[in-house]
Motif scaffolding. Structure first.
Motif, PDB file in Angstrom:
ATOM      1  N   GLU A   1       0.786  -1.185   0.216  1.00  0.00           N
ATOM      2  CA  GLU A   1      -0.024  -0.017  -0.024  1.00  0.00           C
ATOM      3  C   GLU A   1       0.991   1.115  -0.027  1.00  0.00           C
ATOM      4  O   GLU A   1       1.732   1.659   0.832  1.00  0.00           O
ATOM      5  CB  GLU A   1      -0.711   0.031   1.331  1.00  0.00           C
TER       6      GLU A   1
ATOM      7  N   LEU B   1       1.986   4.962   0.636  1.00  0.00           N
ATOM      8  CA  LEU B   1       1.555   5.917   1.278  1.00  0.00           C
ATOM      9  C   LEU B   1       1.926   7.248   0.722  1.00  0.00           C
ATOM     10  O   LEU B   1       1.562   8.317   0.921  1.00  0.00           O
ATOM     11  CB  LEU B   1       2.012   5.759   2.826  1.00  0.00           C
TER      12      LEU B   1
ATOM     13  N   ARG C   1       2.714  -1.097   4.123  1.00  0.00           N
ATOM     14  CA  ARG C   1       2.529   0.069   3.982  1.00  0.00           C
ATOM     15  C   ARG C   1       3.883   0.828   3.747  1.00  0.00           C
ATOM     16  O   ARG C   1       4.814   0.608   4.454  1.00  0.00           O
ATOM     17  CB  ARG C   1       1.894   1.032   5.331  1.00  0.00           C
TER      18      ARG C   1
END
Length: 177
Positions: A136, A138, A170
């Motif tokens: 993911e 950021l 992340r």
């Protein structure tokens, strides 16, 4: 009179819907008796009841499997919990921060090993190409030192369970300049 009306009344029987049913078999020349009919009805009822019992038992087994699915994992995590509790007791017994740190490191190692035995894989993608199925993003930060779309910082590790993403890593990704 029609042929049906001329037939022997003993060879005819009426089913529950009022339709006539011929209960004799022409090949063997035998008739199905009321006792045999009752025995077949009884057998059918027992078969239906047995299948209903099997369905209920299977449903209960599935419910219990869901309810207690994590029991083995919990049994393996309890020693880790015990170790962490012992680590928290150390500051009361001594002022040695090194001993506390060592206890926490042992607990962390035990926890990671337990997760690995359970099929969990840690995703640490530093330096790897960005994979949206496992990462993911950021932020994207321009960086000339690495290839574009490469992971340059891991903010939070990701985890896979039997190759399925439980939590995406992340990350901060390099952008083209």
């Amino acid at each position: 009179m029609t042929e049906d009306e001329n037939a022997d009344p003993e060879e005819k029987n009426v089913n529950e819907k009022g339709a006539e049913v011929d209960l004799s078999t022409e090949e063997e020349g035998t008739r199905v008796t009321d006792g045999e009919i009752e025995a077949l009805k009884d057998q059918l009822l027992r078969t239906v009841a047995e299948s209903e019992n099997i369905r209920r038992r299977a449903s209960r087994d599935v419910e219990n499997a869901h309810k207690y699915a994590n029991e083995k994992l919990l049994e393996e995590l309890l020693p880790v919990l015990d170790s962490l509790e012992k680590a928290l007791e150390l500051p009361d017994q001594s002022d040695d921060a090194k001993a506390v740190l060592e206890g926490v490191e042992i607990s962390l190692r035990m926890f990671r090993e337990t997760l690995e035995r359970g099929g969990v894989v840690i995703v640490e993608p530093l330096g790897e190409p960005f994979d949206p199925s496992k990462h993911e993003a950021l932020a994207m930060v321009p960086n000339e030192e690495v290839e574009p779309n490469s992971v340059i910082e891991v903010v939070q590790k990701g985890y896979l369970l039997n190759e399925r993403v439980v939590r995406a890593a992340r990350v901060v990704v390099s952008a083209a300049t």
